[in-house]
Design an enzyme around this catalytic site. Structure first.
Site, short mmCIF file in Angstrom:
data_model
loop_
_atom_site.label_atom_id
_atom_site.label_comp_id
_atom_site.label_asym_id
_atom_site.label_seq_id
_atom_site.Cartn_x
_atom_site.Cartn_y
_atom_site.Cartn_z
N LYS A 54 0.85 -1.20 0.00
CA LYS A 54 0.00 0.00 0.00
C LYS A 54 0.88 1.25 0.00
O LYS A 54 0.59 2.21 -0.71
CB LYS A 54 -0.94 -0.01 1.22
CG LYS A 54 -2.04 -1.04 1.07
CD LYS A 54 -2.82 -1.32 2.34
CE LYS A 54 -3.78 -2.48 2.08
NZ LYS A 54 -4.55 -2.90 3.26
N GLN A 98 -5.24 -1.99 9.38
CA GLN A 98 -4.98 -3.27 8.71
C GLN A 98 -5.58 -4.42 9.53
O GLN A 98 -5.34 -4.52 10.73
CB GLN A 98 -3.46 -3.46 8.54
CG GLN A 98 -3.06 -4.70 7.77
CD GLN A 98 -3.53 -4.66 6.31
OE1 GLN A 98 -3.45 -3.65 5.65
NE2 GLN A 98 -4.05 -5.77 5.83
N ASP A 121 -11.42 2.11 3.51
CA ASP A 121 -11.76 0.70 3.29
C ASP A 121 -13.25 0.53 3.01
O ASP A 121 -13.67 -0.48 2.47
CB ASP A 121 -11.40 -0.13 4.54
CG ASP A 121 -10.06 -0.84 4.40
OD1 ASP A 121 -9.60 -1.03 3.26
OD2 ASP A 121 -9.49 -1.21 5.44
#
Ligand code: NAP
Length: 288
Positions: A54, A98, A121
């Site tokens: 990322k 995460q 997200d």
């Protein structure tokens, strides 16, 4: 017997990143700098790789990527305090925690602590609610990537029989909602589904998001179906593979995604896009 077109997720993802990069550069020329903050708790090796990838994607598109590594034993209150600080920082455009989290941390509680306007997200209940009610908002990255690959296959989803195998909040459910919004007739299968093979055989579009190596057999795939494989598994030989038996399925499908090189790169590309979208929405800038 057909031989499927292999949908090149790497190439499509590179195009998505290039589009995002152009827009980020245009904003930078106006003095707008975009940032993505990734919180990584613990030392899970797979998570560390995802976070590193990322960071690389951020660098490529010109987004400032900041990682906040925290020890595995971080108390929940400390993690929530960090999120609160990031939520209040006007320089922070995107926040991502995460997953998976160490077991003592409640993922639901943590996801809800991210400001929905910065939740790149798309896992916050407010954003999932917008998705369900068909209102504009951040769409979870992997399902967004799945839809883009289906578009690349040229399939017109309207009226098609689509089967999604898997009903997780991260992949299966949002993918089913996106397919419904495109007027597909959607069946969602899961571990309690009876006759899974029969359900898959009916499908003109198959999305597999199970997490079981090559579980969808080639002879389950309908002749001419479009198959998107989200699974990321290791087979007995330790090789990366999907949920679909690719070699057998490609002889029947009209289009199919490989693993690796299919959905995986799309997820990170759409994370970049979501960060750009969140930054623009929060600052009241219209995206071209
Ligand atoms: P998950 O939360 O474990 O969900 C798996 C789903 O598969 C569940 O709904 C489960 O049913 C269903 N399932 C399990 N065994 C089954 C069986 N025998 N028959 C039918 N359905 C079955 O996993 P996830 O997070 O959705 O991820 C799925 C896969 O995609 C994993 O391999 C993951 O690594 C991969 N993934 C890839 C990306 C990417 O970027 N490429 C992103 C996310 C995930 P129940 O609900 O009944 O338990």
């Amino acid at each position: 017997m057909s031989d499927a077109r292999v949908l090149d997720g790497k190439a499509v993802a590179a195009r998505v990143r290039a589009e995002v990069g152009e827009q980020v550069a245009r904003l930078a020329a106006r003095g707008v700098r975009i940032s993505l903050h990734v919180v990584l708790v613990g030392d899970d090796p797979a998570s560390a790789i995802y976070v590193r990838n990322k960071g690389r994607a951020c660098e490529e598109v010109g987004i400032r990527g900041v990682t906040h590594p925290l020890p595995a034993e971080t108390p929940e209150a400390d993690l929530l305090a960090l999120l609160d600080r990031l939520n209040r920082d006007p320089e922070v455009d995107g926040i991502l925690v995460q997953l998976p989290l160490p077991p003592h941390l409640r993922a639901d509680r943590v996801i809800e602590a991210v400001d929905p306007a910065r939740d790149v997200d798309g896992f916050h209940p407010a954003n999932l609610g917008r998705l369900l009610s068909g209102r504009p908002g951040v769409v979870p990255c992997t399902p967004a990537g799945v839809l883009r690959l289906l578009d690349e296959s040229g399939v017109d989803l309207k009226g098609r029989r689509a089967v999604v195998v898997g009903r997780s909040l991260i992949v299966g459910k949002p993918t089913a909602i996106l397919l419904l919004a495109r007027h597909a007739t959607v069946t969602v299968c899961h571990s309690r589904t009876l006759d899974l093979a029969e359900r898959v055989r009916e499908a003109e579009v198959v999305v597999a998001a199970i997490g079981k190596a090559r579980m969808i057999r080639g002879d389950w795939v309908r002749e001419g179906a479009v198959v998107v494989d989200v699974g990321m598994n290791r087979d007995e030989a330790g090789r990366l593979c999907g949920d679909v038996d690719f070699e057998a399925a490609r002889t029947r499908a009209s289009a199919i995604t490989p693993v690796p090189g299919g959905v995986g790169p799309m997820t990170i590309a759409f994370l970049m896009r979501n960060t750009l979208q969140a930054a623009c929405a929060r600052r009241g800038i219209a995206l071209d």
